[in-house]
Design an enzyme around this catalytic site. Structure first.
Site, PDB file in Angstrom:
ATOM      1  N   ASP A  36       7.514   4.357 -10.516  1.00 50.11           N
ATOM      2  CA  ASP A  36       8.420   4.117  -9.387  1.00 50.11           C
ATOM      3  C   ASP A  36       9.880   4.077  -9.817  1.00 50.11           C
ATOM      4  O   ASP A  36      10.485   3.016  -9.987  1.00 50.11           O
ATOM      5  CB  ASP A  36       8.005   2.846  -8.610  1.00 50.11           C
ATOM      6  CG  ASP A  36       6.850   3.156  -7.672  1.00 50.11           C
ATOM      7  OD1 ASP A  36       6.367   4.302  -7.678  1.00 50.11           O
ATOM      8  OD2 ASP A  36       6.429   2.247  -6.926  1.00 50.11           O
ATOM      9  N   GLY A  65       0.829  -1.217   0.000  1.00 48.54           N
ATOM     10  CA  GLY A  65       0.000   0.000   0.000  1.00 48.54           C
ATOM     11  C   GLY A  65       0.852   1.251   0.000  1.00 48.54           C
ATOM     12  O   GLY A  65       2.069   1.200   0.154  1.00 48.54           O
ATOM     13  N   ARG A  98      -1.779  -1.058  -9.839  1.00 44.93           N
ATOM     14  CA  ARG A  98      -0.623  -1.902 -10.140  1.00 44.93           C
ATOM     15  C   ARG A  98      -1.049  -3.354 -10.239  1.00 44.93           C
ATOM     16  O   ARG A  98      -2.154  -3.706  -9.795  1.00 44.93           O
ATOM     17  CB  ARG A  98       0.399  -1.774  -8.990  1.00 44.93           C
ATOM     18  CG  ARG A  98       0.747  -0.337  -8.656  1.00 44.93           C
ATOM     19  CD  ARG A  98       0.919  -0.130  -7.148  1.00 44.93           C
ATOM     20  NE  ARG A  98       1.005   1.317  -6.844  1.00 44.93           N
ATOM     21  CZ  ARG A  98       2.131   2.008  -6.827  1.00 44.93           C
ATOM     22  NH1 ARG A  98       3.276   1.391  -7.004  1.00 44.93           N
ATOM     23  NH2 ARG A  98       2.116   3.308  -6.595  1.00 44.93           N
ATOM     24  N   GLY A 147       2.611   3.797   1.432  1.00 47.75           N
ATOM     25  CA  GLY A 147       3.144   4.083   2.761  1.00 47.75           C
ATOM     26  C   GLY A 147       3.655   5.506   2.881  1.00 47.75           C
ATOM     27  O   GLY A 147       3.880   6.004   3.984  1.00 47.75           O
ATOM     28  N   ARG A 168       3.319  13.603  -8.332  1.00 51.17           N
ATOM     29  CA  ARG A 168       3.347  12.689  -9.474  1.00 51.17           C
ATOM     30  C   ARG A 168       1.990  12.657 -10.146  1.00 51.17           C
ATOM     31  O   ARG A 168       0.949  12.665  -9.481  1.00 51.17           O
ATOM     32  CB  ARG A 168       3.720  11.302  -8.941  1.00 51.17           C
ATOM     33  CG  ARG A 168       3.660  10.204  -9.960  1.00 51.17           C
ATOM     34  CD  ARG A 168       4.474   9.019  -9.507  1.00 51.17           C
ATOM     35  NE  ARG A 168       3.820   8.231  -8.467  1.00 51.17           N
ATOM     36  CZ  ARG A 168       4.385   7.161  -7.897  1.00 51.17           C
ATOM     37  NH1 ARG A 168       5.596   6.772  -8.229  1.00 51.17           N
ATOM     38  NH2 ARG A 168       3.741   6.495  -6.973  1.00 51.17           N
ATOM     39  N   ASP A 210       4.430  -4.695  -7.490  1.00 51.36           N
ATOM     40  CA  ASP A 210       3.788  -3.454  -7.024  1.00 51.36           C
ATOM     41  C   ASP A 210       4.346  -2.239  -7.762  1.00 51.36           C
ATOM     42  O   ASP A 210       3.838  -1.132  -7.579  1.00 51.36           O
ATOM     43  CB  ASP A 210       3.967  -3.281  -5.509  1.00 51.36           C
ATOM     44  CG  ASP A 210       5.418  -3.356  -5.074  1.00 51.36           C
ATOM     45  OD1 ASP A 210       6.084  -4.338  -5.431  1.00 51.36           O
ATOM     46  OD2 ASP A 210       5.893  -2.423  -4.402  1.00 51.36           O
ATOM     47  N   ASN A 211       5.362  -2.440  -8.575  1.00 53.02           N
ATOM     48  CA  ASN A 211       5.917  -1.332  -9.351  1.00 53.02           C
ATOM     49  C   ASN A 211       5.626  -1.503 -10.838  1.00 53.02           C
ATOM     50  O   ASN A 211       6.317  -0.933 -11.681  1.00 53.02           O
ATOM     51  CB  ASN A 211       7.425  -1.222  -9.116  1.00 53.02           C
ATOM     52  CG  ASN A 211       7.758  -0.810  -7.692  1.00 53.02           C
ATOM     53  OD1 ASN A 211       6.931  -0.208  -7.007  1.00 53.02           O
ATOM     54  ND2 ASN A 211       8.941  -1.139  -7.237  1.00 53.02           N
ATOM     55  N   GLY A 271       6.987   7.731   6.095  1.00 52.80           N
ATOM     56  CA  GLY A 271       6.068   8.387   5.170  1.00 52.80           C
ATOM     57  C   GLY A 271       6.700   9.540   4.398  1.00 52.80           C
ATOM     58  O   GLY A 271       6.014  10.255   3.675  1.00 52.80           O
ATOM     59  N   LYS A 276       4.035  12.404  -3.151  1.00 49.93           N
ATOM     60  CA  LYS A 276       4.890  11.316  -2.664  1.00 49.93           C
ATOM     61  C   LYS A 276       5.830  11.884  -1.602  1.00 49.93           C
ATOM     62  O   LYS A 276       6.510  12.878  -1.855  1.00 49.93           O
ATOM     63  CB  LYS A 276       5.687  10.760  -3.864  1.00 49.93           C
ATOM     64  CG  LYS A 276       6.283   9.397  -3.627  1.00 49.93           C
ATOM     65  CD  LYS A 276       6.813   8.822  -4.941  1.00 49.93           C
ATOM     66  CE  LYS A 276       7.641   7.581  -4.693  1.00 49.93           C
ATOM     67  NZ  LYS A 276       8.202   7.046  -5.935  1.00 49.93           N
TER      68      LYS A 276
HETATM   69  P1  AMP Z   1       9.017   1.273  -3.210  1.00 46.86           P
HETATM   70  O1  AMP Z   1      10.281   0.556  -2.940  1.00 46.86           O
HETATM   71  O2  AMP Z   1       9.190   2.774  -3.236  1.00 46.86           O
HETATM   72  O3  AMP Z   1       8.285   0.759  -4.400  1.00 46.86           O
HETATM   73  O4  AMP Z   1       8.094   1.034  -1.946  1.00 46.86           O
HETATM   74  C1  AMP Z   1       7.729  -0.237  -1.493  1.00 46.86           C
HETATM   75  C2  AMP Z   1       6.766  -0.106  -0.333  1.00 46.86           C
HETATM   76  O5  AMP Z   1       7.385   0.525   0.780  1.00 46.86           O
HETATM   77  C3  AMP Z   1       5.526   0.710  -0.627  1.00 46.86           C
HETATM   78  O6  AMP Z   1       4.459   0.135   0.063  1.00 46.86           O
HETATM   79  C4  AMP Z   1       5.880   2.062  -0.077  1.00 46.86           C
HETATM   80  O7  AMP Z   1       4.749   2.839   0.230  1.00 46.86           O
HETATM   81  C5  AMP Z   1       6.667   1.696   1.162  1.00 46.86           C
HETATM   82  N1  AMP Z   1       7.611   2.749   1.558  1.00 46.86           N
HETATM   83  C6  AMP Z   1       8.752   3.102   0.946  1.00 46.86           C
HETATM   84  N2  AMP Z   1       9.357   4.111   1.585  1.00 46.86           N
HETATM   85  C7  AMP Z   1       8.583   4.436   2.648  1.00 46.86           C
HETATM   86  C8  AMP Z   1       8.667   5.401   3.706  1.00 46.86           C
HETATM   87  N3  AMP Z   1       9.683   6.261   3.797  1.00 46.86           N
HETATM   88  N4  AMP Z   1       7.679   5.412   4.610  1.00 46.86           N
HETATM   89  C9  AMP Z   1       6.643   4.553   4.525  1.00 46.86           C
HETATM   90  N5  AMP Z   1       6.515   3.619   3.578  1.00 46.86           N
HETATM   91  C10 AMP Z   1       7.462   3.555   2.649  1.00 46.86           C
HETATM   92 MG    MG Z   2       6.694   1.112  -5.365  1.00 46.69          MG
END
Ligand code: AMP
Ligand code: MG
Length: 484
Positions: free
Chosen positions: A257, A85, A178, A87, A171, A247-248, A121, A108
């Site tokens: 992403d 989800g 996804r 995050g 974005r 998820d990407n 976050g 983002k």
């Molecule tokens: P990503 O690697 O950016 O595709 O993220 C993979 C997952 O980790 C997704 O669910 C993101 O929302 C979560 N995520 C990545 N960075 C953070 C962050 N700094 N805080 C909270 N969730 C994160």
């Molecule tokens: Mg991602």
């Protein structure tokens, strides 16, 4: 201000969590994409920088926004995670743009959501600038991609390995749905949710399939086709996504992403940049295979909705997976034929292209300049042929290529066509690093110049010729980071 029409927010509650962006201390605008805002029909003309910074940091919510974090799951490096989800991303809402296309506007790095798990976050400045540069570079190249609407520094630090400036990226996407969104419902055995998602996705991204008899199968086939086309485009510009987790991977067929992504300098099919990809799962040449693997995961989610009983559904889905290979090959050949200035189809084209790539690999030649040098050689003669062609094996290939080009079209015409297919400026890794390093000392000039240059990557604009040059050995960036 924003003509919102938020269709995702009208889906059942379990599709998302309503959550407001967290306020930040001192938002400051880095860059705003006025042309994109205009395309989206946002009325921001009279707004000053402070107002834009407040808007694109989440400090002030535009009227009609229904901020939410989307639920999704995903396979990360092959391991299934039933709940990921958004995050650190918050969807403000959707607008229908001037071309009638529905687009998501998402912040983002806008603060914690119920999906943040252990994360804060937030996003750091470096990854925000990287995503800005590379997504706009992809757009400049004509490759389907999410877009950059704005980047803002938050005025607050984020803690990663070191303390870094925080930033927020706005974005724009055809949607943020996804493969992992389907997996979220499939993992919960939520067939009702899957059906609603399927209908929603077809209406939004594949309206031509609305009357299809076997909608789930038709959707699988259509997503496979768009992803095969997309990955072939990546390959043709030497792009390595770096984290092709399910998820990407979008359902719309846009690139999404931009984490540890990079463009190749010297060509090597097994090239990997991402610091977390130790096995080379997402190496350059593995991308079509991974695309197919991800489509297989989507197929698993869609199976229960396919017509004709379980055995037939499995057989049909498998046929799509086999076809994915053909789709990719067809798109790949088309792209690389164009890159080499070939018209028509010749049985020897595949070998001609592969032999050129093998030459680039053998001589560790720059991918972008290797192709760009070919068209220069056509118009300016052997003197401007890439140094590569001083090598005997390359000279042999060069004359094969000349034979294949034939003499139906003037060489100058072929050269112009090739220049429109082979970029002059790509977002080279060492230039991105340079832009980020300067930005960390509050100098954004390199960043702005790079974004401007990659917006028009095919034109041989001499003011940007320094950006076309590959890195010196000491400038090479060997590793890229996710930045989470
Ligand atoms: P990503 O690697 O950016 O595709 O993220 C993979 C997952 O980790 C997704 O669910 C993101 O929302 C979560 N995520 C990545 N960075 C953070 C962050 N700094 N805080 C909270 N969730 C994160
Ligand atoms: Mg991602």
């Amino acid at each position: 201000m924003f003509p919102f029409d938020n269709s995702y927010a009208r889906l059942p509650e379990r599709f998302f969590a309503s959550v407001k962006p967290g306020a930040v201390r001192a938002p400051h605008l880095i860059r705003f994409n006025a042309a994109l805002a205009e395309e989206l029909g946002l009325r921001l003309d009279g707004e000053d920088e402070a107002a834009l910074a407040a808007l694109f940091s989440g400090n002030s919510l535009p009227e009609g926004a229904q901020p939410l974090a989307m639920a999704y799951a995903g396979h990360q490096f092959g391991q299934f995670v039933p709940q990921l989800g958004d995050g650190r991303a918050i969807l403000l809402g959707e607008v229908v743009d001037r071309h009638g296309r529905r687009r998501d506007i998402q912040l983002k790095g806008a603060g914690e959501t119920p999906f943040s798990r252990r994360g804060d976050g937030r996003a750091a400045l470096g990854p925000v600038l990287r995503e800005y540069i590379v997504s706009e570079a992809m757009h400049g190249l004509g490759i389907p991609t999410t877009r950059a609407l704005a980047a803002v520094v938050s005025g607050e630090p984020v803690i990663r390995e070191t303390v870094l400036p925080g930033a927020i990226f706005t974005r724009v996407a055809a949607s943020h749905i996804r493969v992992g969104t389907f997996q979220f419902f499939a993992a919960r055995g939520d067939e009702e949710g899957l059906r609603q998602l399927t209908d929603y996705v077809i209406a939004r991204h594949y309206p031509a399939l609305q009357g299809a008899e076997n909608k789930a199968l038709a959707l699988l086939d259509a997503v496979a086709e768009r992803q095969a086309a997309l990955i072939a485009r990546w390959m043709a510009v030497g792009f390595i996504h770096g984290v092709m987790n399910t998820d990407n991977m979008t359902i719309s067929g846009e690139t999404i992403d931009f984490g540890p992504c990079a463009f190749l300098d010297e060509y090597h099919p097994r090239k990997v940049f991402s610091s977390i990809d130790r096995q080379g799962r997402y190496a350059y040449a593995n991308q079509p295979g991974i695309g197919q693997w991800n489509i297989a995961r989507l197929a698993e989610c869609l199976l229960p909705m396919m017509e004709g009983g379980e055995d037939k559904a499995v057989e049909d889905a498998n046929a799509v997976l086999v076809r994915f290979g053909d789709m990719f090959q067809r798109h790949w050949l088309k792209n690389f034929r164009t890159k080499l200035g070939l018209i028509g189809e010749d049985a020897g084209d595949l070998a001609l292209i592969n032999d050129f790539l093998a030459l680039l690999a053998r001589h560790e030649a720059d991918f972008t300049l290797g192709f760009r040098g070919l068209s220069a050689a056509l118009t300016d003669g052997a003197a401007s042929a890439p140094a590569l062609f001083a090598q005997e094996d390359a000279a042999v290939w060069y004359s094969r290529w000349q034979t294949r080009l034939g003499n139906e079209r003037p060489l100058s015409v072929i050269a112009i066509a090739m220049e429109n297919a082979n970029p002059f400026v790509i977002a080279r890794n060492h230039r991105i690093e340079e832009a980020i390093t300067a930005a960390l000392s509050e100098d954004y000039t390199i960043f702005h110049r790079l974004v401007d240059a990659v917006n028009a990557p095919y034109s041989c604009n001499q003011q940007w010729s320094d950006l076309a040059v590959p890195p010196e050995p000491e400038q090479r960036v060997a590793r890229t980071f996710c930045g989470t």
